[in-house]
Design a protein around this motif. Sequence first.
Motif, PDB file in Angstrom:
ATOM      1  N   LEU A  37       0.830  -1.201   0.000  1.00  0.00           N
ATOM      2  CA  LEU A  37       0.000   0.000   0.000  1.00  0.00           C
ATOM      3  C   LEU A  37       0.861   1.246   0.000  1.00  0.00           C
ATOM      4  O   LEU A  37       0.581   2.222  -0.699  1.00  0.00           O
ATOM      5  CB  LEU A  37      -0.891   0.013   1.244  1.00  0.00           C
ATOM      6  N   VAL A  61       2.100   1.879  -3.492  1.00  0.00           N
ATOM      7  CA  VAL A  61       1.061   2.442  -4.360  1.00  0.00           C
ATOM      8  C   VAL A  61       0.792   3.894  -3.992  1.00  0.00           C
ATOM      9  O   VAL A  61       0.710   4.777  -4.840  1.00  0.00           O
ATOM     10  CB  VAL A  61      -0.234   1.608  -4.279  1.00  0.00           C
ATOM     11  N   ASN A  62       0.689   4.141  -2.676  1.00  0.00           N
ATOM     12  CA  ASN A  62       0.388   5.489  -2.218  1.00  0.00           C
ATOM     13  C   ASN A  62       1.480   6.471  -2.610  1.00  0.00           C
ATOM     14  O   ASN A  62       1.210   7.630  -2.926  1.00  0.00           O
ATOM     15  CB  ASN A  62       0.191   5.478  -0.700  1.00  0.00           C
ATOM     16  N   PHE A  99       3.231   6.741  -5.259  1.00  0.00           N
ATOM     17  CA  PHE A  99       3.128   7.386  -6.579  1.00  0.00           C
ATOM     18  C   PHE A  99       1.732   7.903  -6.915  1.00  0.00           C
ATOM     19  O   PHE A  99       1.585   8.789  -7.742  1.00  0.00           O
ATOM     20  CB  PHE A  99       3.685   6.485  -7.706  1.00  0.00           C
ATOM     21  N   THR A 100       0.668   7.391  -6.238  1.00  0.00           N
ATOM     22  CA  THR A 100      -0.661   7.944  -6.531  1.00  0.00           C
ATOM     23  C   THR A 100      -0.946   9.187  -5.686  1.00  0.00           C
ATOM     24  O   THR A 100      -1.694  10.055  -6.114  1.00  0.00           O
ATOM     25  CB  THR A 100      -1.779   6.926  -6.285  1.00  0.00           C
ATOM     26  N   VAL A 105      -0.378  12.556  -7.326  1.00  0.00           N
ATOM     27  CA  VAL A 105      -1.309  12.724  -8.460  1.00  0.00           C
ATOM     28  C   VAL A 105      -2.690  13.108  -7.953  1.00  0.00           C
ATOM     29  O   VAL A 105      -3.334  14.031  -8.461  1.00  0.00           O
ATOM     30  CB  VAL A 105      -1.382  11.429  -9.294  1.00  0.00           C
ATOM     31  N   ILE A 106      -3.164  12.387  -6.900  1.00  0.00           N
ATOM     32  CA  ILE A 106      -4.499  12.661  -6.354  1.00  0.00           C
ATOM     33  C   ILE A 106      -4.557  14.078  -5.794  1.00  0.00           C
ATOM     34  O   ILE A 106      -5.487  14.837  -6.067  1.00  0.00           O
ATOM     35  CB  ILE A 106      -4.857  11.635  -5.248  1.00  0.00           C
ATOM     36  N   ALA A 109      -4.667  16.631  -8.526  1.00  0.00           N
ATOM     37  CA  ALA A 109      -5.967  16.639  -9.200  1.00  0.00           C
ATOM     38  C   ALA A 109      -7.010  17.361  -8.360  1.00  0.00           C
ATOM     39  O   ALA A 109      -7.801  18.155  -8.869  1.00  0.00           O
ATOM     40  CB  ALA A 109      -6.404  15.201  -9.483  1.00  0.00           C
ATOM     41  N   LYS A 125      -8.962  20.768  -9.294  1.00  0.00           N
ATOM     42  CA  LYS A 125     -10.426  20.788  -9.346  1.00  0.00           C
ATOM     43  C   LYS A 125     -10.974  21.958  -8.527  1.00  0.00           C
ATOM     44  O   LYS A 125     -11.833  22.716  -8.980  1.00  0.00           O
ATOM     45  CB  LYS A 125     -10.952  19.469  -8.775  1.00  0.00           C
TER      46      LYS A 125
END
Lengths: 194, 338, 200
Positions: free
Chosen positions: A36, A39-40, A42-43, A46-47, A50, A54
């Motif tokens: 986890l 994954v976290n 590199f995401t 990005v999150i 974003a 927004k």
Amino acid sequence: MSNENMTAEKLQIEPKYILRLAGTLFGICLVVALLLGVVNSFTGPVIEQAQAEKTAAAMQQVLPADEYRPMDQLPDGVLSMNEAVSGGAVTGYVVEVAPSGSQGKITMLVGVDAETGTVTGVSVTDHSETPNIGTKVVDDPSVLARFVGMSHDGGDITVNAGTNRFDGVSGATVSSKGVTAGVNTALAAVGTLG
Amino acid sequence: MDYRDLNLTGSSSPHIRSKDGTAHLMGEVMLALLPALAFGVFNFGLKALVNAAVSVVACCAFEWLYRKAMKKNNTVGDLSAAVTGMLIAFVCPVTIPYWILVIGDFFAIVVVKQLFGGIGKNFLNPALAARAFMLSWAGAMTTWAVPRTSVPLWGAADVATGATPMYMLHENNLAGLMEQYSLKDMFIGLIGGSMGEVSALCLILGGLFLLYRKVITWCIPVSYIGTVAVLTFLFPRGNDPVTWMLYNLLGGGLMLGAFFMATDYVTSPVSKRGQAIFGVGCGLITVFIRYFGSYSEGVCYAILLMNLTVWLIDRNIKPARFGVVKAGKSKEKEAAAK
Amino acid sequence: MNFGKQLKEGLLTQNPVLVQLLGMCSTLAITTSITNGIGMGVAVIVILTLSNIFISLLRKIIPNQVRIAAYIVVIAGFVTMVDLLLQAYFQDLAASLGVFIPLIVVNCIILGRAESFASKNGVLASAVDGICQGLGYTAVLLIVSAVRELLGSGKLAGITIFPAEYGASMMILPVGGFLVLGALIALMQWALNKTGKGGK
């Protein structure tokens, strides 16, 4: 597993076995947590980016400015508030409110001009209104644009009534009243700033 | 004469002959609905009649087609589908487009009634379930022509529309309502609303006819209307209690619901006590929706919700069997005898 | 191992939603448009296959007493990863599926297959089982969401078939989910009984 089995196992349990249980579970948790984390790593950025984009886009829509500065002191009923700064001066405020609609909260941003105290734009960021009914209010920019230029000079804005009047969508009275309540809260919040 | 020449057949009692069958009862209901239909035509023009005709024909057609397709005995002759069709037309605004009406008929007959086994096996009132589904087209279902208009048969775009009494009661605007519609208008039916619901007078006449013919019993209508009356009288929201109560009783679908829909045999309890509980429940939910809900009228949902509780009421409220004495009572008797 | 048999079970005779009646909550909740249905279906296929593989790999190591806890940790890990990836790269889909992606953790299909299949079978068979059961779930989502989207908003996968004002908005509301799923389960039972595979 039957009850009988469980009690039989309970009697036979040894300290070594308990260690094995804990060890295996710990091992699995460790591996999953590591995965986890990967994954976290590199995401996550990005999150975050974003989300920021927004929010910035929504704020630009209701009140264009060079920069937005979050404010610490929040009046009642307001989720967040940003000062809109253009050319070094505060030109207005972007207020995030969440009034009740017909199916749940309507999260929306309201831009208010600092000088005149009028609405510069309204944008709904999240809602759960009924498709084809409530969405005629919250998903229609032309309906939300009817708030632009309104202020609290003539008291609270009312739906389909009074002099400070917002023309709601027929059949979607509850959603119309919801967004109107949100705009009223935002205007009142800016009003308390003096 | 030799007794062997007589045409005798052996059968067990009872030997009473009666023409009471489903078709007969449903015919009486149709008859009782006619005054309200006539008033609908008087109030809104010929389209009211055409709506009713379209809806009745569509319901019967769906019933016939489904039974035919499923190779089951055809029940279209028992007129229950025709009554459903009539009631669906009654609970819609007169300006409703025909295609929505036909979809509602399909939903009532095929989905609500036949998929559960046909007449006697549906657990919801088909007409009301159809109305709830037809609210999909909320715009068309909540556009109300003003009274005494002649709605054209096609294209009702330029018909004068206005708020119904129920809408104004929901806004707690009794003064405005009294200005627009007097109590007499409310009673006769010179108001805006669903085409078959406007005239309390005609519906009460129809209801009394059904009571007189013993098609329905007084239990449900009295407990339903009574509950609404008591609640609105006790909690008039700051208005004159009697006026507020009367407007609440005469407006909306209460009379149609209480006499013709809550009394549906299939979807109401069997025992008298059960029926009273059912009626009180309908009354409570109706007033709650009118006072606290986002819709201005609650009769439809009140009856549908209580329909769902009928099995529970029937399971717990059983009429005493003949010859059985309650445990408590028999002890009392014994004590008295001593 | 028999791929054809497992596929047939997953899609028809042992369909997770229509026959085993698992995963009903997400089936009812997210099937308002085909895009949602496919997105959810793919997410579940990925998570189900991965969790089946891992649990099958670990089946000899995990002690019986803590197996449920171990399964949940594995499943929750994969769900969180998929959730993060969706939020990062498919934001619109993540927004419309909302809370139902994290809720895959408690989707009974996944824990059910872990318990009843992956913990007793080899890695390859478990992977195939994950794909087949996931496909069965996705197929149901696809049918339910297609019917609801078409009847409710007049669209199929976002393409307008007829104007939205003719759509029955009740079909996109929760009641539409119950109606369509109920009808589909009834149809499935009828078909299985007709072909003599209903079990009874």
